[in-house]
Design an enzyme around this catalytic site. Structure first.
Site, short mmCIF file in Angstrom:
data_model
loop_
_atom_site.label_atom_id
_atom_site.label_comp_id
_atom_site.label_asym_id
_atom_site.label_seq_id
_atom_site.Cartn_x
_atom_site.Cartn_y
_atom_site.Cartn_z
N CYS A 140 -42.47 -0.61 1.45
CA CYS A 140 -43.43 0.29 0.80
C CYS A 140 -44.02 -0.34 -0.45
CB CYS A 140 -42.77 1.62 0.48
SG CYS A 140 -41.29 1.50 -0.53
N CYS B 70 -14.36 -24.84 -3.24
CA CYS B 70 -15.33 -25.45 -2.34
C CYS B 70 -16.70 -24.82 -2.53
CB CYS B 70 -14.88 -25.34 -0.89
SG CYS B 70 -15.13 -23.70 -0.17
N SER C 179 -30.25 -35.46 11.79
CA SER C 179 -29.72 -34.33 11.04
C SER C 179 -28.21 -34.47 10.90
CB SER C 179 -30.04 -33.02 11.76
OG SER C 179 -29.31 -31.94 11.20
#
Length: 594
Positions: free
Chosen positions: A175, A160, A97
């Site tokens: 809901c 950036c 990673s």
């Protein structure tokens, strides 16, 4: 063996290319195309890093991988494949990673350029910060279907990646999910919640039973609050979790079906206020469903060449699939032992069967068109279809921007993207534009409704019969803002200029103020959006000069024309246009999820 191109670059640039050391972050859809383009351009010193391993689903577009590579590191196999057609390249592969602390600022400082080919925001943010700290130019990119984008980021020169906030992931009110679904995605989210409630880790925020405290239901606010409080207390009735209740029934599929699609729906019907402006749901009875005849469309699916995952079945078939998937998942849970939990995975056939069947049964209950397993998997897994040609185009643009930087022409770098919607958003200051062709048919070119006109993004204006003199009407319901746009053809535009706006572009209007005394409610969304009240005298006439070759209007099939028409007779939907607040921020990020 292929030979890298160097002559057309010029001796000085060719030398800079040969000496440059690049970091490519990601070896997926864009990464594979990018590595190929880089070595064939003459770049020979490349580090590539990717944490992912190769899956069968990658093989249709990530051409550096073959079936024999499934399960292996993407970065390592990409290196091996590139070296086969350019052995002179010096490629270092990392199966890791990029967010690993080992890859710190000092690591980034050893590179001339960093090129992102990522598929997640967290890693993009991290690489952006590392490149700013190391003062190394970053070329950011992304694709989503037929859309793509390339942006150059250089400290002190350009904005950036994090200079503008990115839109948050879309969420839905509880809901809406539990009581008043109005779109297929609501039913799919409900089905994923149901999976966790029955087989996975229970979450109070993912309840699937009717919400008795829905403020839009038949009770006064004070009474709704009291009911909400009562619903969280045991009182005289011992409340059990959905999973405990399901276990007590032995995960009986028929009892689960009856509760979810009959008893709960009947309870929702008692909330009469919910259905005054909506079509009420229709409960399903297990016995009645089993006695139904197989529908004609389903029989045609079986006999046609339609792929199995792209077929839409009938209610009886989905009820059977629901029962079968519940039994299978019950066995999987039992195999794991007491207290075990299952994790929903779009690539788990049983989990997908459950979500597909449960979501479609709920869609049917709420009078929506049911979806294929393929469509539901795409939405449930937040998958954006990856198009190989889009990846190839974006990879080529990344290399071109890299060559500009190495030539010392960073001022010529620009954000490159493909999206018609950006014209009306950026040039005309619209937030959620709806654009239709003034052709007497109401043909919709761009819709503010998510996904409604996504298929139009890769088509040319001439495909819609738009030519010199065509008139467009653009409405922004969020800002009560309407424009009439005249399209003119021109052969005299400057090089690389696709279009220009003749006349003064309107100033940004800003969001339309809400009117709390007159709110509209549409399919469970009480968002205060108001219809446009613009009149013809207030409309501005703007002219777009288009440099594209003028196309002739072709006679499309009547069915296609009808599919593009706005349903003008549905006046309620038009007058209560949903204000999608997540669209108020410009979509400047495109992410491909491989």
């Amino acid at each position: 063996m292929s030979v890298p191109v160097s002559g057309p670059l010029g001796s000085e640039l060719a030398e800079a290319v040969a000496q440059a050391r690049l970091l490519v972050v990601g070896a997926g859809g864009i990464g594979c195309e990018l590595l190929k383009d880089l070595v064939l351009t003459g770049f020979s010193n490349i580090d590539v890093i990717d944490l992912d391993t190769i899956d069968v689903s990658n093989l249709n577009r990530q051409f550096l991988f073959q079936k024999k590579h499934v399960g292996r590191s993407k970065a390592q196999v990409a290196k091996e494949s590139v070296l086969q057609f350019y052995p002179e390249a010096n490629i270092i592969a990392y199966h890791d990673s990029i967010m690993n602390p080992d890859y710190n600022v000092e690591f980034f400082r050893q590179f001339t350029l960093v090129m992102n080919a990522l598929d997640n925001r967290a890693a993009r943010n991290h690489v952006n910060r590392m490149c700013l700290a190391a003062d190394v130019p970053l070329i950011e990119s992304g694709t989503a279907g037929y859309l793509g984008q390339v942006t150059v980021i250089k400290k002190g020169v350009t904005e950036c990646y994090e200079c503008h906030p990115k839109p948050t992931q879309k969420t839905f009110p509880g809901c809406t999910i539990r009581n008043t679904p109005s779109e297929p995605i609501h039913c799919i989210v409900w089905a994923k919640y149901l999976f966790n409630q029955l087989f996975g880790e229970e979450d109070a925020d993912q309840e699937v039973s009717p919400d008795r405290a829905d403020p839009e239901a038949a009770w006064e606010p004070a009474e709704a609050e009291a009911r909400a409080r009562a619903s969280n207390e045991d009182g005289e009735i011992k409340r059990v979790s959905t999973k405990e209740w399901a276990k007590s029934t032995g995960y009986d599929p028929v009892k689960l079906f009856t509760k979810l699609f009959k008893d709960d729906i009947r309870y929702l019907l008692t909330m009469d206020k919910l259905w005054r402006k909506r079509k009420p749901p229709v409960p399903l009875d297990w016995a009645e469903v089993q006695n139904q005849e197989k529908s004609v469309p389903d029989q045609q699916n079986e006999s046609s060449s339609v792929l199995k995952d792209q077929q839409v079945l009938d209610v009886k078939s989905y009820a059977h699939l629901f029962s079968k998937s519940v039994e299978t998942l019950r066995l999987h849970l039992a195999e794991k032992g007491d207290g075990a939990e299952l994790i929903w995975d779009k690539d788990d056939p049983s989990a997908m069967d459950f979500v597909t069947s449960a979501a479609n049964l709920r869609m049917h209950v709420f009078s929506m068109n049911m979806k294929s397993r393929f469509d539901i998997k795409s939405m449930a897994g937040n998958i954006i279809p990856a198009i190989a040609t889009t990846n190839a185009i974006i990879a080529g643009l990344i290399v071109l921007e890299g060559l500009k930087i190495l030539s010392g022409k960073i001022d010529q770098c620009r954000t490159v993207s493909g999206n018609k919607t950006l014209i009306v958003k950026e040039k005309f200051a619209m937030v959620a534009p709806d654009v239709q062709i003034d052709d007497g048919k109401g043909t919709i070119l761009i819709s503010s409704e998510e996904g409604e006109t996504e298929a139009n993004n890769h088509r040319k204006l001439s495909d819609f019969g738009i030519r010199n003199g065509t008139r467009l009407q653009a409405d922004d319901f969020l800002q009560d803002y309407t424009l009439l746009i005249n399209v003119l053809h021109s052969e005299d535009l400057e090089k690389d200029v696709e279009f220009e706006v003749v006349g003064d572009a309107p100033e940004k209007v800003g969001p339309k103020p809400s009117e709390p005394t007159s709110k509209n409610i549409t399919n469970g969304s009480d968002d205060g959006a108001q219809p446009s009240t613009s009149t013809a005298p207030d409309q501005d006439d703007l002219y777009i000069i288009d440099s594209e070759d003028e196309g002739h209007s072709s006679n499309a099939d009547e069915a296609e024309n009808k599919s593009l028409k706005r349903k003008l007779e549905d006046k309620e939907c038009v007058s209560t246009k949903r204000a999608r607040m997540e669209q108020t921020e410009e979509q400047d990020e495109i992410i491909a999820l491989d």
